[in-house]
Design a protein around this motif. Structure first.
Motif, PDB file in Angstrom:
ATOM      1  N   ASP A 183       4.850  -7.509   1.426  1.00 51.91           N
ATOM      2  CA  ASP A 183       5.703  -6.774   0.494  1.00 51.91           C
ATOM      3  C   ASP A 183       5.341  -7.124  -0.947  1.00 51.91           C
ATOM      4  O   ASP A 183       4.911  -8.248  -1.241  1.00 51.91           O
ATOM      5  N   VAL A 184       5.515  -6.174  -1.831  1.00 53.00           N
ATOM      6  CA  VAL A 184       5.392  -6.404  -3.266  1.00 53.00           C
ATOM      7  C   VAL A 184       6.586  -5.745  -3.940  1.00 53.00           C
ATOM      8  O   VAL A 184       7.296  -4.936  -3.341  1.00 53.00           O
ATOM      9  N   GLY A 185       6.791  -6.099  -5.195  1.00 50.36           N
ATOM     10  CA  GLY A 185       7.872  -5.493  -5.955  1.00 50.36           C
ATOM     11  C   GLY A 185       7.404  -5.099  -7.339  1.00 50.36           C
ATOM     12  O   GLY A 185       6.530  -5.750  -7.917  1.00 50.36           O
ATOM     13  N   VAL A 186       7.969  -4.026  -7.860  1.00 53.64           N
ATOM     14  CA  VAL A 186       7.691  -3.576  -9.224  1.00 53.64           C
ATOM     15  C   VAL A 186       9.006  -3.622  -9.980  1.00 53.64           C
ATOM     16  O   VAL A 186       9.962  -2.922  -9.609  1.00 53.64           O
ATOM     17  N   THR A 187       9.076  -4.455 -10.993  1.00 56.60           N
ATOM     18  CA  THR A 187      10.315  -4.557 -11.757  1.00 56.60           C
ATOM     19  C   THR A 187      10.383  -3.472 -12.826  1.00 56.60           C
ATOM     20  O   THR A 187       9.361  -2.995 -13.316  1.00 56.60           O
ATOM     21  N   ASP A 188      11.598  -3.107 -13.177  1.00 56.63           N
ATOM     22  CA  ASP A 188      11.848  -2.135 -14.239  1.00 56.63           C
ATOM     23  C   ASP A 188      13.006  -2.655 -15.091  1.00 56.63           C
ATOM     24  O   ASP A 188      14.174  -2.465 -14.752  1.00 56.63           O
ATOM     25  N   PRO A 189      12.704  -3.340 -16.203  1.00 58.43           N
ATOM     26  CA  PRO A 189      13.772  -3.885 -17.057  1.00 58.43           C
ATOM     27  C   PRO A 189      14.687  -2.823 -17.644  1.00 58.43           C
ATOM     28  O   PRO A 189      15.817  -3.138 -18.040  1.00 58.43           O
ATOM     29  N   LEU A 190      14.240  -1.557 -17.709  1.00 59.92           N
ATOM     30  CA  LEU A 190      15.054  -0.487 -18.292  1.00 59.92           C
ATOM     31  C   LEU A 190      16.012   0.135 -17.278  1.00 59.92           C
ATOM     32  O   LEU A 190      16.839   0.973 -17.649  1.00 59.92           O
ATOM     33  N   ALA A 191      15.917  -0.272 -16.024  1.00 58.94           N
ATOM     34  CA  ALA A 191      16.724   0.338 -14.973  1.00 58.94           C
ATOM     35  C   ALA A 191      18.178  -0.129 -15.052  1.00 58.94           C
ATOM     36  O   ALA A 191      18.512  -1.120 -15.700  1.00 58.94           O
ATOM     37  N   GLY A 192      19.026   0.598 -14.355  1.00 60.06           N
ATOM     38  CA  GLY A 192      20.439   0.251 -14.296  1.00 60.06           C
ATOM     39  C   GLY A 192      21.185   1.304 -13.511  1.00 60.06           C
ATOM     40  O   GLY A 192      20.590   2.071 -12.755  1.00 60.06           O
ATOM     41  N   TYR A 193      22.492   1.350 -13.716  1.00 58.80           N
ATOM     42  CA  TYR A 193      23.265   2.354 -13.002  1.00 58.80           C
ATOM     43  C   TYR A 193      24.109   3.179 -13.961  1.00 58.80           C
ATOM     44  O   TYR A 193      24.539   2.713 -15.015  1.00 58.80           O
ATOM     45  N   LEU A 194      24.314   4.428 -13.568  1.00 55.60           N
ATOM     46  CA  LEU A 194      25.142   5.380 -14.296  1.00 55.60           C
ATOM     47  C   LEU A 194      26.450   5.572 -13.552  1.00 55.60           C
ATOM     48  O   LEU A 194      26.512   5.431 -12.329  1.00 55.60           O
ATOM     49  N   SER A 227       0.810  -1.224   0.000  1.00 61.65           N
ATOM     50  CA  SER A 227       0.000   0.000   0.000  1.00 61.65           C
ATOM     51  C   SER A 227       0.844   1.276   0.000  1.00 61.65           C
ATOM     52  O   SER A 227       0.296   2.378   0.079  1.00 61.65           O
ATOM     53  N   THR A 228       2.153   1.139  -0.119  1.00 55.44           N
ATOM     54  CA  THR A 228       3.028   2.299  -0.069  1.00 55.44           C
ATOM     55  C   THR A 228       2.790   3.202  -1.276  1.00 55.44           C
ATOM     56  O   THR A 228       2.755   2.726  -2.409  1.00 55.44           O
ATOM     57  N   PRO A 229       2.620   4.516  -1.074  1.00 53.81           N
ATOM     58  CA  PRO A 229       2.355   5.420  -2.200  1.00 53.81           C
ATOM     59  C   PRO A 229       3.397   5.335  -3.298  1.00 53.81           C
ATOM     60  O   PRO A 229       3.067   5.421  -4.482  1.00 53.81           O
ATOM     61  N   GLU A 230       4.665   5.170  -2.933  1.00 54.16           N
ATOM     62  CA  GLU A 230       5.715   5.088  -3.944  1.00 54.16           C
ATOM     63  C   GLU A 230       5.543   3.874  -4.839  1.00 54.16           C
ATOM     64  O   GLU A 230       5.816   3.923  -6.044  1.00 54.16           O
ATOM     65  N   ILE A 231       5.095   2.767  -4.260  1.00 49.50           N
ATOM     66  CA  ILE A 231       4.846   1.556  -5.056  1.00 49.50           C
ATOM     67  C   ILE A 231       3.697   1.796  -6.024  1.00 49.50           C
ATOM     68  O   ILE A 231       3.778   1.484  -7.219  1.00 49.50           O
ATOM     69  N   LEU A 232       2.624   2.358  -5.520  1.00 44.65           N
ATOM     70  CA  LEU A 232       1.451   2.606  -6.368  1.00 44.65           C
ATOM     71  C   LEU A 232       1.784   3.586  -7.488  1.00 44.65           C
ATOM     72  O   LEU A 232       1.336   3.418  -8.623  1.00 44.65           O
ATOM     73  N   GLU A 242       6.680  -5.728 -14.171  1.00 40.47           N
ATOM     74  CA  GLU A 242       5.896  -6.762 -13.520  1.00 40.47           C
ATOM     75  C   GLU A 242       5.627  -6.334 -12.084  1.00 40.47           C
ATOM     76  O   GLU A 242       6.470  -5.673 -11.457  1.00 40.47           O
ATOM     77  N   VAL A 243       4.483  -6.729 -11.571  1.00 44.68           N
ATOM     78  CA  VAL A 243       4.168  -6.540 -10.163  1.00 44.68           C
ATOM     79  C   VAL A 243       4.212  -7.914  -9.510  1.00 44.68           C
ATOM     80  O   VAL A 243       3.458  -8.815  -9.877  1.00 44.68           O
ATOM     81  N   LEU A 244       5.126  -8.099  -8.551  1.00 44.21           N
ATOM     82  CA  LEU A 244       5.357  -9.394  -7.928  1.00 44.21           C
ATOM     83  C   LEU A 244       4.861  -9.402  -6.490  1.00 44.21           C
ATOM     84  O   LEU A 244       5.190  -8.507  -5.702  1.00 44.21           O
ATOM     85  N   GLU A 245       4.083 -10.406  -6.150  1.00 42.83           N
ATOM     86  CA  GLU A 245       3.675 -10.599  -4.762  1.00 42.83           C
ATOM     87  C   GLU A 245       4.854 -11.161  -3.970  1.00 42.83           C
ATOM     88  O   GLU A 245       5.885 -11.544  -4.532  1.00 42.83           O
ATOM     89  N   ALA A 246       4.707 -11.222  -2.653  1.00 43.38           N
ATOM     90  CA  ALA A 246       5.828 -11.531  -1.776  1.00 43.38           C
ATOM     91  C   ALA A 246       6.547 -12.829  -2.152  1.00 43.38           C
ATOM     92  O   ALA A 246       7.788 -12.858  -2.231  1.00 43.38           O
ATOM     93  N   ALA A 247       5.810 -13.910  -2.402  1.00 42.72           N
ATOM     94  CA  ALA A 247       6.464 -15.195  -2.680  1.00 42.72           C
ATOM     95  C   ALA A 247       7.291 -15.130  -3.957  1.00 42.72           C
ATOM     96  O   ALA A 247       8.453 -15.572  -3.989  1.00 42.72           O
TER      97      ALA A 247
END
Length: 384
Positions: free
Chosen positions: A137-148, A98-103, A117-122
């Motif tokens: 907990d949930v997770g939101v994946t970002d395939p375009l992410a990385g580091y500079l 329910s975290t605003p940043e996740i939503l 993708e939105v992943l449930e805890a398991a």
């Protein structure tokens, strides 16, 4: 000081200023950049080996199109250097469902048609075993992410600008910027030079040069830490992407670059204000390191919890956490580009492009109205 003439000056060649210098030079503008320290120095907001990149927005929906455009410009800059500036590892934002940043992250990816993708805890725990995942907990994946790579990126942008004809004055402190009838005078200890417009990108030093910014851009000290990985291969960029944990625990991190250590940042409260930029306290209290170690032990058990390296830097924070980008209310010949509040580096290329728009045309076609310097943050120039 260089005696070359130029149409535009850029004050501060850190993250934003270096990119503004590059974009102005790419567009054929005669431009002169000033930096009080060396190029790619470690005193401001562009040190620390890595910066996280993600196209998802945890707060402002208008950030996402800018991040997508920034990615293209990062790739363009990378064409002019041998070192890798951006590595696409993929990433995840995780925290309570329910975290605003996740939503917000989910909405920004969905609304802009971006892969995620939105992943449930398991599933989240199975996909990212390096993290401790709690029930709910949930997770939101970002395939375009990385580091500079911030230092290399700044140096590459400045070098590219110089190749294109930009004048560059490192180790040159600007002590005043004075709008006059004939132009804007940039004053250093070696004299002064007049320009048609000036881009002000002094980072945490904004209060010294940006009209009315003493209260609007507060310099704060940031601490970055590196931890030994128990099994370094588990944190290689091919298997461990960038991450951010939100909610009751605020943390971010990166894969290992050296095959031994992992950089993790954990925030507990507001970063401490720096009141004397000429004498910044670089000492990190052991109590702070101990507090961070507790969180690392709890959420990243594959790391030795005690940091093996601590590095401090300074960044400029605005009251609402949003940058100040656009013409100064006091004089439209001054283009303000500061107050990025610890989250500006991934946007640096597009922010440099937009600063160039304002310096050339006085306007931009991109929606940056929420960054306008006249949004009642700057004090009247006469109050300084």
């Amino acid at each position: 000081m260089s005696t070359s003439r130029a149409d535009v000056a850029v004050i501060g060649l850190g993250a934003i200023g270096s990119m503004a210098l590059w974009r102005l030079a790419e567009r054929g503008v005669s431009v002169h950049g000033y930096e009080r320290f060396g190029i790619g120095h470690d005193r401001g907001a562009s040190a620390g080996q890595t910066r996280r990149f993600s196209v998802q927005s945890q707060r402002e929906p208008r950030d996402t199109p800018l991040a997508v455009e920034a990615l293209g410009l990062w790739r363009e800059l990378e064409e002019h250097t041998e070192p890798e500036l951006f590595r696409q590892t993929g990433g995840v934002i995780l925290g309570p469902d329910s975290t605003p940043e996740i939503l917000s992250a989910i909405a920004s990816a969905r609304d802009n048609g971006l892969p995620h993708e939105v992943l449930e805890a398991a599933d989240l725990g199975a996909r990212f075993p390096q993290h401790v995942v709690r029930a709910g907990d949930v997770g939101v994946t970002d395939p375009l992410a990385g580091y500079l790579r911030p230092e290399a990126s700044v140096a590459t942008a400045v070098e590219r600008a110089a190749v294109l004809g930009a004048a560059v004055s490192p180790y040159t402190e600007v002590i005043a910027v004075e709008p006059r009838k004939t132009g804007v005078a940039v004053v250093t200890r070696d004299g002064e030079q007049t320009y048609g417009r000036v881009v002000l990108a002094p980072g945490p030093w904004a209060g010294e040069l940006v009209p009315g910014a003493r209260q609007a851009v507060v310099p704060r000290r940031i601490v970055q830490a590196w931890y030994l990985a128990r099994t370094p291969r588990d944190y290689h960029p091919d298997v461990f992407g960038v991450f951010e944990r939100v909610g009751d625990v605020a943390a971010y991190g990166f894969p290992t670059l050296d095959g031994a250590t992992v950089k993790v940042g954990i925030t507990f409260e507001t970063h401490p204000e720096v009141r004397d930029l000429a004498h910044v306290d670089r000492f990190v209290d052991p109590a702070f390191a101990s507090r961070v170690a507790t969180s690392v032990r709890e959420f990243l058990p594959g790391l030795h919890p005690d940091p093996v390296s601590l590095q401090t830097g300074i960044e400029g924070f605005s009251p609402d956490g949003r940058p100040l980008l656009g013409p100064a209310p006091s004089d439209s010949r001054l283009v303000v580009a500061c107050g990025f509040s610890g989250s500006g580096f991934k946007f640096a290329t597009i922010m440099g492009e937009i600063a160039a728009d304002f310096a050339i045309d006085g306007s931009t076609g991109r929606d940056v109205s929420f960054m306008a310097p006249d949004r009642q943050l700057l004090e009247p120039a006469t109050s300084r």
